[in-house]
Design a protein around this motif. Sequence first.
Motif, PDB file in Angstrom:
ATOM      1  N   ARG A 176       4.746   3.458  -1.773  1.00  0.00           N
ATOM      2  CA  ARG A 176       4.414   2.034  -1.881  1.00  0.00           C
ATOM      3  C   ARG A 176       3.375   1.689  -0.834  1.00  0.00           C
ATOM      4  O   ARG A 176       3.434   2.168   0.298  1.00  0.00           O
ATOM      5  CB  ARG A 176       5.649   1.167  -1.621  1.00  0.00           C
ATOM      6  N   LYS A 177       2.456   0.800  -1.211  1.00  0.00           N
ATOM      7  CA  LYS A 177       1.497   0.295  -0.225  1.00  0.00           C
ATOM      8  C   LYS A 177       1.711  -1.205  -0.042  1.00  0.00           C
ATOM      9  O   LYS A 177       1.769  -1.955  -1.017  1.00  0.00           O
ATOM     10  CB  LYS A 177       0.065   0.557  -0.676  1.00  0.00           C
ATOM     11  N   ILE A 178       1.834  -1.612   1.218  1.00  0.00           N
ATOM     12  CA  ILE A 178       1.997  -3.036   1.543  1.00  0.00           C
ATOM     13  C   ILE A 178       0.816  -3.468   2.407  1.00  0.00           C
ATOM     14  O   ILE A 178       0.414  -2.724   3.318  1.00  0.00           O
ATOM     15  CB  ILE A 178       3.288  -3.288   2.360  1.00  0.00           C
ATOM     16  N   VAL A 179       0.285  -4.632   2.152  1.00  0.00           N
ATOM     17  CA  VAL A 179      -0.764  -5.190   3.017  1.00  0.00           C
ATOM     18  C   VAL A 179      -0.213  -6.440   3.699  1.00  0.00           C
ATOM     19  O   VAL A 179       0.279  -7.351   3.033  1.00  0.00           O
ATOM     20  CB  VAL A 179      -2.028  -5.544   2.201  1.00  0.00           C
ATOM     21  N   PHE A 180      -0.275  -6.436   5.034  1.00  0.00           N
ATOM     22  CA  PHE A 180       0.100  -7.617   5.815  1.00  0.00           C
ATOM     23  C   PHE A 180      -1.206  -8.238   6.315  1.00  0.00           C
ATOM     24  O   PHE A 180      -1.921  -7.603   7.098  1.00  0.00           O
ATOM     25  CB  PHE A 180       0.965  -7.224   7.016  1.00  0.00           C
ATOM     26  N   THR A 181      -1.509  -9.452   5.906  1.00  0.00           N
ATOM     27  CA  THR A 181      -2.817 -10.008   6.309  1.00  0.00           C
ATOM     28  C   THR A 181      -2.799 -10.547   7.733  1.00  0.00           C
ATOM     29  O   THR A 181      -3.851 -10.689   8.345  1.00  0.00           O
ATOM     30  CB  THR A 181      -3.255 -11.169   5.387  1.00  0.00           C
ATOM     31  N   GLY A 182      -1.612 -10.882   8.289  1.00  0.00           N
ATOM     32  CA  GLY A 182      -1.630 -11.641   9.545  1.00  0.00           C
ATOM     33  C   GLY A 182      -2.387 -12.936   9.294  1.00  0.00           C
ATOM     34  O   GLY A 182      -2.448 -13.413   8.149  1.00  0.00           O
ATOM     35  N   ASP A 183      -2.988 -13.507  10.324  1.00  0.00           N
ATOM     36  CA  ASP A 183      -3.800 -14.711  10.133  1.00  0.00           C
ATOM     37  C   ASP A 183      -5.202 -14.283   9.708  1.00  0.00           C
ATOM     38  O   ASP A 183      -5.788 -13.382  10.308  1.00  0.00           O
ATOM     39  CB  ASP A 183      -3.882 -15.519  11.431  1.00  0.00           C
ATOM     40  N   MET A 184      -5.744 -14.951   8.698  1.00  0.00           N
ATOM     41  CA  MET A 184      -7.078 -14.607   8.203  1.00  0.00           C
ATOM     42  C   MET A 184      -8.103 -15.640   8.648  1.00  0.00           C
ATOM     43  O   MET A 184      -7.835 -16.839   8.609  1.00  0.00           O
ATOM     44  CB  MET A 184      -7.072 -14.563   6.675  1.00  0.00           C
ATOM     45  N   GLY A 185      -9.278 -15.158   9.018  1.00  0.00           N
ATOM     46  CA  GLY A 185     -10.340 -16.051   9.481  1.00  0.00           C
ATOM     47  C   GLY A 185     -11.059 -16.714   8.330  1.00  0.00           C
ATOM     48  O   GLY A 185     -10.834 -16.388   7.168  1.00  0.00           O
ATOM     49  N   ASN A 186     -11.934 -17.661   8.659  1.00  0.00           N
ATOM     50  CA  ASN A 186     -12.647 -18.344   7.575  1.00  0.00           C
ATOM     51  C   ASN A 186     -14.164 -18.235   7.670  1.00  0.00           C
ATOM     52  O   ASN A 186     -14.872 -18.823   6.858  1.00  0.00           O
ATOM     53  CB  ASN A 186     -12.201 -19.803   7.462  1.00  0.00           C
ATOM     54  N   LYS A 431       2.394  -5.920  -7.415  1.00  0.00           N
ATOM     55  CA  LYS A 431       3.767  -6.161  -7.887  1.00  0.00           C
ATOM     56  C   LYS A 431       4.315  -7.501  -7.406  1.00  0.00           C
ATOM     57  O   LYS A 431       5.071  -8.159  -8.092  1.00  0.00           O
ATOM     58  CB  LYS A 431       4.696  -5.039  -7.384  1.00  0.00           C
ATOM     59  N   GLN A 432       3.918  -7.896  -6.197  1.00  0.00           N
ATOM     60  CA  GLN A 432       4.533  -9.087  -5.606  1.00  0.00           C
ATOM     61  C   GLN A 432       3.718  -9.577  -4.413  1.00  0.00           C
ATOM     62  O   GLN A 432       3.254  -8.772  -3.605  1.00  0.00           O
ATOM     63  CB  GLN A 432       5.951  -8.744  -5.111  1.00  0.00           C
ATOM     64  N   VAL A 433       3.583 -10.899  -4.308  1.00  0.00           N
ATOM     65  CA  VAL A 433       2.964 -11.498  -3.120  1.00  0.00           C
ATOM     66  C   VAL A 433       4.040 -12.307  -2.384  1.00  0.00           C
ATOM     67  O   VAL A 433       4.797 -13.050  -3.003  1.00  0.00           O
ATOM     68  CB  VAL A 433       1.791 -12.436  -3.506  1.00  0.00           C
ATOM     69  N   PHE A 434       4.114 -12.120  -1.084  1.00  0.00           N
ATOM     70  CA  PHE A 434       5.000 -12.925  -0.237  1.00  0.00           C
ATOM     71  C   PHE A 434       4.128 -13.886   0.563  1.00  0.00           C
ATOM     72  O   PHE A 434       3.148 -13.460   1.178  1.00  0.00           O
ATOM     73  CB  PHE A 434       5.777 -12.047   0.748  1.00  0.00           C
ATOM     74  N   VAL A 435       4.496 -15.153   0.590  1.00  0.00           N
ATOM     75  CA  VAL A 435       3.707 -16.149   1.321  1.00  0.00           C
ATOM     76  C   VAL A 435       4.496 -16.579   2.558  1.00  0.00           C
ATOM     77  O   VAL A 435       5.622 -17.070   2.438  1.00  0.00           O
ATOM     78  CB  VAL A 435       3.400 -17.375   0.436  1.00  0.00           C
ATOM     79  N   ILE A 469      11.738  -2.951  -1.699  1.00  0.00           N
ATOM     80  CA  ILE A 469      10.433  -2.734  -2.329  1.00  0.00           C
ATOM     81  C   ILE A 469      10.312  -1.329  -2.907  1.00  0.00           C
ATOM     82  O   ILE A 469       9.258  -0.931  -3.379  1.00  0.00           O
ATOM     83  CB  ILE A 469       9.272  -3.018  -1.351  1.00  0.00           C
ATOM     84  N   ALA A 470      11.410  -0.555  -2.886  1.00  0.00           N
ATOM     85  CA  ALA A 470      11.367   0.795  -3.449  1.00  0.00           C
ATOM     86  C   ALA A 470      11.751   0.794  -4.930  1.00  0.00           C
ATOM     87  O   ALA A 470      11.499   1.754  -5.646  1.00  0.00           O
ATOM     88  CB  ALA A 470      12.313   1.706  -2.667  1.00  0.00           C
ATOM     89  N   ALA A 471      12.338  -0.308  -5.384  1.00  0.00           N
ATOM     90  CA  ALA A 471      12.783  -0.385  -6.776  1.00  0.00           C
ATOM     91  C   ALA A 471      11.597  -0.210  -7.734  1.00  0.00           C
ATOM     92  O   ALA A 471      10.466  -0.537  -7.381  1.00  0.00           O
ATOM     93  CB  ALA A 471      13.457  -1.734  -7.002  1.00  0.00           C
ATOM     94  N   PRO A 472      11.853   0.340  -8.956  1.00  0.00           N
ATOM     95  CA  PRO A 472      10.757   0.549  -9.914  1.00  0.00           C
ATOM     96  C   PRO A 472      10.305  -0.762 -10.545  1.00  0.00           C
ATOM     97  O   PRO A 472      10.758  -1.129 -11.624  1.00  0.00           O
ATOM     98  CB  PRO A 472      11.387   1.489 -10.951  1.00  0.00           C
ATOM     99  N   LEU A 473       9.427  -1.472  -9.864  1.00  0.00           N
ATOM    100  CA  LEU A 473       8.963  -2.773 -10.365  1.00  0.00           C
ATOM    101  C   LEU A 473       7.654  -2.609 -11.131  1.00  0.00           C
ATOM    102  O   LEU A 473       6.860  -1.729 -10.806  1.00  0.00           O
ATOM    103  CB  LEU A 473       8.720  -3.715  -9.182  1.00  0.00           C
ATOM    104  N   PRO A 474       7.415  -3.471 -12.104  1.00  0.00           N
ATOM    105  CA  PRO A 474       6.156  -3.369 -12.852  1.00  0.00           C
ATOM    106  C   PRO A 474       4.966  -3.874 -12.033  1.00  0.00           C
ATOM    107  O   PRO A 474       5.142  -4.633 -11.077  1.00  0.00           O
ATOM    108  CB  PRO A 474       6.402  -4.292 -14.049  1.00  0.00           C
ATOM    109  N   ASP A 475       3.770  -3.453 -12.430  1.00  0.00           N
ATOM    110  CA  ASP A 475       2.548  -4.037 -11.879  1.00  0.00           C
ATOM    111  C   ASP A 475       2.168  -5.251 -12.720  1.00  0.00           C
ATOM    112  O   ASP A 475       2.326  -5.231 -13.934  1.00  0.00           O
ATOM    113  CB  ASP A 475       1.390  -3.031 -11.961  1.00  0.00           C
ATOM    114  N   TYR A 476       1.682  -6.277 -12.061  1.00  0.00           N
ATOM    115  CA  TYR A 476       1.183  -7.446 -12.790  1.00  0.00           C
ATOM    116  C   TYR A 476      -0.331  -7.474 -12.645  1.00  0.00           C
ATOM    117  O   TYR A 476      -0.851  -7.467 -11.534  1.00  0.00           O
ATOM    118  CB  TYR A 476       1.796  -8.727 -12.216  1.00  0.00           C
ATOM    119  N   GLU A 477      -1.015  -7.513 -13.801  1.00  0.00           N
ATOM    120  CA  GLU A 477      -2.472  -7.531 -13.732  1.00  0.00           C
ATOM    121  C   GLU A 477      -2.980  -8.947 -13.492  1.00  0.00           C
ATOM    122  O   GLU A 477      -2.361  -9.913 -13.951  1.00  0.00           O
ATOM    123  CB  GLU A 477      -3.043  -6.973 -15.029  1.00  0.00           C
TER     124      GLU A 477
END
Length: 500
Positions: A176-186, A431-435, A469-477
Amino acid sequence: MTLSALPARAAEDVTLRFLGAARSVGGSAILLETGKSKILIDYGLSMERGKAGESTTPSFDPAAIDFVLLTHAHADHAGRIPLLYRQGFRGRVVGTAATKTLAGLTLKAGLTYESGGGALMYGPEDVETMLRNYESLPYGCRRQLTGDVAIRLRDAGHILGSAMIEVWTGSGGKMRKIVFTGDMGNGSIPLLREPEMITEADFIVIEATYGTSRRDTEGQEELFVREIRETLAAGGSVLIPAFSMDRTQKVLFTIGRWQRRGLFPAVTPVYADSSLGGKITDAYRRHRNYLHPEVQREFDAGRDPFQFPGLQKVNGAAALLAHEQRQAAIFVTSSGMLDHGNAPRHLKRMGGDPRNLLAIVGWQAPGSLGEALLAGRRRVAISPFHIPGNGAPQSGLETEIRMRVKRFDIFSNHADACRILTWLSRFPKTKQVFVVHGEGENTWRLAGMIERNLGFPAIAPDGKERFSIAAPLPDYERLPDAEPCRGLTGSNGRDVPDGD
Ligand SMILES: [Zn+2]
């Protein structure tokens, strides 16, 4: 569809817990647990007044943590890491070299402030322990941290050295690949680079500081410059309270840039009144490879973008003597909310003259003097030894504020909702976005917009749940006709903590 929260963790599962900044803006802390590793992403302080003390007892065993990954040096992301060492953590902190420098400076300064105002959470030796155990990782280099976790840092463009973190975990079909953005600049002030684009992730954890509001910064820099120029031309002076980290550097960089273009008289004194701000500006110079390429070219050509005619570093009582020159000047002073240091003293000296301008360039916390002035209060109490607060009336200390008070949004270092959604729209699927990292309702609203405009499932976790997040979840396009910014409202005029 969204993931469901799990009551307990199976040994080989890969899970995420949002321990802080869940439906709030302070105390960022995310715990990633795999079969072999326990990793914290950020461990910051709650910035709400009176809440810092509530966040000192961890809900996990600090000694069991393998690594802390640090997105950037702001206290709401880094502020509890020294405490973690005091509580038994023995692993390493991984972040950029610039983050190490800034966190070292600010954690030590915060320590002084805390010890003056109340309970001391940790000692200087804990900050030293953290710095000794800090591993610097450049942007773009993949690093295998443990048997089942690898990471890579990418530029988040938020403050010097700020990073988004790509994490790979698991193996084979369960990778699985997860991206944590932290705070993003503008990217509104061309001192830092824009946040880097990433196009692949199974899970994305994104910040929501501005919720669903859209902040149009078009023309704002010119407005800031024009107001200063007109104030100086009319014989008035300008007071700019600015956080020592990043805000002071952006303000000085902007004044210097426009002064070189001839828009401010080169004879105008610009007093930079912040010893910590000065040290942080030196860190920006030293870590110039993290700055915008054009700024790096300035350095290469022998020009210092933070230096210009008229700029004077001042401190303590000497900074206040500058008012006796009786010459139109610009004061850039630390304490972004006018609450401590010399800021209230400058205000006392400048507040009575209607020709002067108070330029507010950052977040003003509820209850601060800056917020009271922005809200229109014109009689405030400023004592010789100012106690942080909103200047509520006290006999004998009242000052009438006749200077103009204006707010400028241009220096915010957080991406607005439109930029965040546009950045997300580069992912063809996920698969999923966390806000996280937003005020209550705002996080849910942004999650709804991500679902409607892009077609990705999105939730705002509440901090009590654990997500597998290891469960076999679908990808959403991504929706074929995705319009990232559709339905976004303009700036709602409310202040959000953009200093952190
Ligand atoms: Zn931040």
